[in-house]
Structures are given as C-alpha cells and as structure tokens.
Design a protein around this motif. Sequence first.
Motif, PDB file in Angstrom:
ATOM      1  N   TRP A  40       0.837  -1.200   0.000  1.00 40.12           N
ATOM      2  CA  TRP A  40       0.000   0.000   0.000  1.00 40.12           C
ATOM      3  C   TRP A  40       0.881   1.262   0.000  1.00 40.12           C
ATOM      4  O   TRP A  40       0.659   2.186  -0.784  1.00 40.12           O
ATOM      5  CB  TRP A  40      -0.942  -0.018   1.215  1.00 40.12           C
ATOM      6  N   VAL A  41       1.895   1.292   0.882  1.00 38.37           N
ATOM      7  CA  VAL A  41       2.781   2.459   0.930  1.00 38.37           C
ATOM      8  C   VAL A  41       3.469   2.662  -0.421  1.00 38.37           C
ATOM      9  O   VAL A  41       3.637   3.787  -0.897  1.00 38.37           O
ATOM     10  CB  VAL A  41       3.837   2.327   2.052  1.00 38.37           C
ATOM     11  N   ASN A  42       3.859   1.568  -1.032  1.00 38.18           N
ATOM     12  CA  ASN A  42       4.481   1.623  -2.349  1.00 38.18           C
ATOM     13  C   ASN A  42       3.534   2.287  -3.354  1.00 38.18           C
ATOM     14  O   ASN A  42       3.932   3.174  -4.114  1.00 38.18           O
ATOM     15  CB  ASN A  42       4.828   0.197  -2.778  1.00 38.18           C
ATOM     16  N   CYS A  43       2.267   1.875  -3.329  1.00 40.51           N
ATOM     17  CA  CYS A  43       1.262   2.478  -4.218  1.00 40.51           C
ATOM     18  C   CYS A  43       1.116   3.970  -3.918  1.00 40.51           C
ATOM     19  O   CYS A  43       1.022   4.793  -4.830  1.00 40.51           O
ATOM     20  CB  CYS A  43      -0.096   1.796  -4.039  1.00 40.51           C
ATOM     21  N   VAL A  44       1.104   4.316  -2.627  1.00 42.97           N
ATOM     22  CA  VAL A  44       0.954   5.721  -2.248  1.00 42.97           C
ATOM     23  C   VAL A  44       2.114   6.544  -2.800  1.00 42.97           C
ATOM     24  O   VAL A  44       1.915   7.635  -3.355  1.00 42.97           O
ATOM     25  CB  VAL A  44       0.864   5.870  -0.708  1.00 42.97           C
ATOM     26  N   SER A  45       3.351   6.023  -2.715  1.00 40.96           N
ATOM     27  CA  SER A  45       4.460   6.845  -3.193  1.00 40.96           C
ATOM     28  C   SER A  45       4.444   6.986  -4.714  1.00 40.96           C
ATOM     29  O   SER A  45       4.740   8.056  -5.230  1.00 40.96           O
ATOM     30  CB  SER A  45       5.816   6.361  -2.674  1.00 40.96           C
ATOM     31  N   TYR A  46       4.041   5.939  -5.417  1.00 44.96           N
ATOM     32  CA  TYR A  46       3.931   6.081  -6.869  1.00 44.96           C
ATOM     33  C   TYR A  46       2.831   7.086  -7.236  1.00 44.96           C
ATOM     34  O   TYR A  46       3.007   7.920  -8.133  1.00 44.96           O
ATOM     35  CB  TYR A  46       3.656   4.726  -7.542  1.00 44.96           C
ATOM     36  N   ALA A  47       1.701   7.027  -6.537  1.00 44.59           N
ATOM     37  CA  ALA A  47       0.606   7.959  -6.829  1.00 44.59           C
ATOM     38  C   ALA A  47       1.035   9.396  -6.536  1.00 44.59           C
ATOM     39  O   ALA A  47       0.706  10.323  -7.280  1.00 44.59           O
ATOM     40  CB  ALA A  47      -0.625   7.590  -6.001  1.00 44.59           C
ATOM     41  N   MET A  48       1.789   9.567  -5.452  1.00 50.23           N
ATOM     42  CA  MET A  48       2.260  10.902  -5.073  1.00 50.23           C
ATOM     43  C   MET A  48       3.187  11.493  -6.122  1.00 50.23           C
ATOM     44  O   MET A  48       3.019  12.632  -6.558  1.00 50.23           O
ATOM     45  CB  MET A  48       3.073  10.780  -3.780  1.00 50.23           C
TER      46      MET A  48
ATOM     47  N   SER B  92       9.195   2.740   0.509  1.00 45.82           N
ATOM     48  CA  SER B  92       9.146   1.890  -0.687  1.00 45.82           C
ATOM     49  C   SER B  92      10.533   1.665  -1.274  1.00 45.82           C
ATOM     50  O   SER B  92      10.756   0.705  -1.995  1.00 45.82           O
ATOM     51  CB  SER B  92       8.215   2.508  -1.742  1.00 45.82           C
ATOM     52  N   TRP B 119      15.206   8.136  -6.449  1.00 42.85           N
ATOM     53  CA  TRP B 119      14.116   7.185  -6.215  1.00 42.85           C
ATOM     54  C   TRP B 119      13.643   6.584  -7.540  1.00 42.85           C
ATOM     55  O   TRP B 119      13.593   5.367  -7.701  1.00 42.85           O
ATOM     56  CB  TRP B 119      12.965   7.913  -5.500  1.00 42.85           C
ATOM     57  N   SER B 194      -2.113   3.082  -9.506  1.00 43.11           N
ATOM     58  CA  SER B 194      -1.914   4.141  -8.516  1.00 43.11           C
ATOM     59  C   SER B 194      -1.484   5.441  -9.184  1.00 43.11           C
ATOM     60  O   SER B 194      -1.947   6.524  -8.817  1.00 43.11           O
ATOM     61  CB  SER B 194      -0.854   3.733  -7.505  1.00 43.11           C
ATOM     62  N   VAL B 214      -0.470  17.097  -3.095  1.00 42.82           N
ATOM     63  CA  VAL B 214       0.344  15.922  -3.436  1.00 42.82           C
ATOM     64  C   VAL B 214       0.095  14.790  -2.439  1.00 42.82           C
ATOM     65  O   VAL B 214       0.004  13.615  -2.810  1.00 42.82           O
ATOM     66  CB  VAL B 214       1.841  16.293  -3.480  1.00 42.82           C
ATOM     67  N   GLY B 218      -1.518  11.177  -3.321  1.00 45.44           N
ATOM     68  CA  GLY B 218      -0.842   9.934  -2.954  1.00 45.44           C
ATOM     69  C   GLY B 218      -1.750   9.026  -2.142  1.00 45.44           C
ATOM     70  O   GLY B 218      -1.904   7.842  -2.448  1.00 45.44           O
ATOM     71  N   GLY B 222      -3.185   6.237  -4.397  1.00 36.34           N
ATOM     72  CA  GLY B 222      -2.480   5.011  -4.032  1.00 36.34           C
ATOM     73  C   GLY B 222      -3.420   3.966  -3.450  1.00 36.34           C
ATOM     74  O   GLY B 222      -3.314   2.774  -3.753  1.00 36.34           O
ATOM     75  N   PHE B 226      -4.143   0.411  -5.084  1.00 34.54           N
ATOM     76  CA  PHE B 226      -3.885  -0.778  -4.271  1.00 34.54           C
ATOM     77  C   PHE B 226      -5.128  -1.664  -4.198  1.00 34.54           C
ATOM     78  O   PHE B 226      -5.069  -2.880  -4.441  1.00 34.54           O
ATOM     79  CB  PHE B 226      -3.460  -0.335  -2.862  1.00 34.54           C
TER      80      PHE B 226
END
Lengths: 109, 238
Positions: A40-48, B92, B119, B194, B214, B218, B222, B226
């Motif tokens: 989930w955190v991974n998805c959040v950072s990509y979305a951000m 991540s 990143w 996402s 932002v 996210g 996200g 997900f």
Amino acid sequence: MSTESLWLIVLACAAATFIWRALGVVVVKRIDAQGAFFQWVNCVSYAMVAGLIFRMIVMPESDLAAVSLTTRIAAVAIAFGAYFLFKQRLVAGVLAGGLSMSAMAAWLG
Amino acid sequence: MLLSGNSVVMRKALLDALSLPAFILFFTMMGFGSLARGAGFSAEMSALSSMLIWGLPGQLAMVELTSTGQGIIAIVFACSLANARFLPMVVSFVPAMARGRASLPRMLLDAQLLSINSWAVCLREFPHIEPEFRHRYYVTFASSILFAAIIGTLTGYHGAVLLPGSMVLGLIFVSPLFFALVLSAVPGRAERFSMIFGCVTIVLAHYLFPSVDVLIAGGVGGSIGFALNKFLQRRNVD
C-alpha cells in the motif's frame, strides 16, 4: 530578515524535512516488505510522485504557466514519440521534448 | 545477466547520472538559487539548503514564504509539509535496495541522500543490478546528482548564466518530462493504477486543498490503485 533568522529557517527546514525521512526508516524497520502494508505504501508513493509530475505539467506554478496547455501537451507527446522511436532512450525523449517546448515557446510567443 | 562488481556498478551510476539527471538538477537548482537570492538568503545558505533539505518543493516553499515575510513557524511547517512525500518514498525504496541489515545511522544517511530523481532512477535500474551492489549504485548516483545540484544552486545564485526566455522554458520543462518518461516504464499493475489515480486525484485536490494536494493525491490515488489491484487479483483467483 536578519542573518540569524535566515540561518535558523534553513536549518529548521532541513530538520523538518529530515523528520519524514527518519520516520520512513523507523517504519521500514518494522514492516514486512512482502506484506500488504508495504504494498500500500508503495502504491501511495507512486501515486504521489505521478500526481506531482502531472501537476508540474498540467497545472504548473512555474514560468511554464505562461505557455498554453495545448503547447505543453504537444511537447509531452513529441517527447514520448521520440522516446519510443529511439528504443526507449531517455535522452532522446527529453531532448525532443525540451527542444520542441523551447521552439514552440519562441514561435508562439 | 545482472550487473555486479563495485567498479562496474559505480561507473554505470556515474554515467546514468551524467546522461541526464545531473544536468536536470543543475538547471532546476539554478532556478532555486536565483529565487533564494531574491528572498535574501546568502550563497552559503542557499547551497546548504539544497544539500540538507534536498527536496525542491520544500525548498521552494521556504523561499517563497520567506520572501513574502511569513513567520518562521509557518515557513518551516510549509516546507516540511511539501516534503512529507519522503516518508512513503523511503519506505518503498529501502526494501528494493535490498541492503540487508544496516545500522540505524547508516540507514538515516541513506534516507537523507534520497531524492525524487534517485528514487525513480534507482527503482528503474535495481532489477538489472545484483542485490549486493545496489547500495553502491544508489550512493554513487545520489551523491553525483547532489553535487550537480549544489553547483547549480551556486551558479543560479550568482546569475552566471543568462539564457533567453524560451530556452529557460525548455529547461524547466525537462524535469517533469524526465520523470514522466521514467515512470512510463514502471512495471506492476498496482503501481500503474496508482499513478493513474494519483493524476486524476491531484486535479481535484489542487483546487480544494492546494497546500496538501500531493499528499491527498498519494493517499487517495495510491489506496484506489492498491484496492483495485487486490480486487482484480481476488477475482482471478476465484
């Protein structure tokens, strides 16, 4: 503002940014990298990151705001065209996009 | 064949940095340097901001609010908020680097060195690098672009380069363009969903809550990405 307060601002801003990085380290030490929370955190950072970039192109607060949305989208399309034409070379895409943006800005005013 | 060997990996990191990201950072930080000067910061303060804050959205918030004469608390708060994305980015990033057990100070140092450039580029390159050499790649890449950023900040501060307006626009445009191209190659359905929903969400969030748009993009984008991925996975299994 005084020199002292400006230094204070710089150092406090650095510390206030570092807090997020440190929190990230604390979280990452406690979670399972295969688990759902990590995903989930991974998805959040990509979305951000995607959102931030989308904003920079479509709703810019920089000098790019002076260029029309059509011009910006056209330059993005040219960049992607060149990127896929030249075997997904980033340099080709960025060069084509940047140059076409400059050219269109110069011609269209 | 995965890349391995310290010198091989370091050379690749240096070449990858010099092929574009170092120049992009040089030019974007030039913009920051000249703004910082306008807001009354000294050259040392500006260079140190790039080095220690190391996140442009926060740096810009700091400079903007300082030049409009806001209080220190408000400035620091806005800068921190603009850079809050580092929390999920560190989370991540670290497992992908596969560094294994590192001491806390070393992990904090790695986290301090992280930027949106490293990143994106490292997550793209890591699958092609032997896990034990990924950290070496990251540190080489990240410190090269940090160096370019500091030089860029000082160059912009001293106004050494004066370019015509249309060329400046092309240079500003290069930064988001680079990330858009890098991210277009991201594999993984959940990540792709996402990113799409992040872009959709930010349009709305930008009008409603511009200072935290932002973070909202996210969180919402996200979570939808997900959940959608999980939903499709479950449907395929059943």
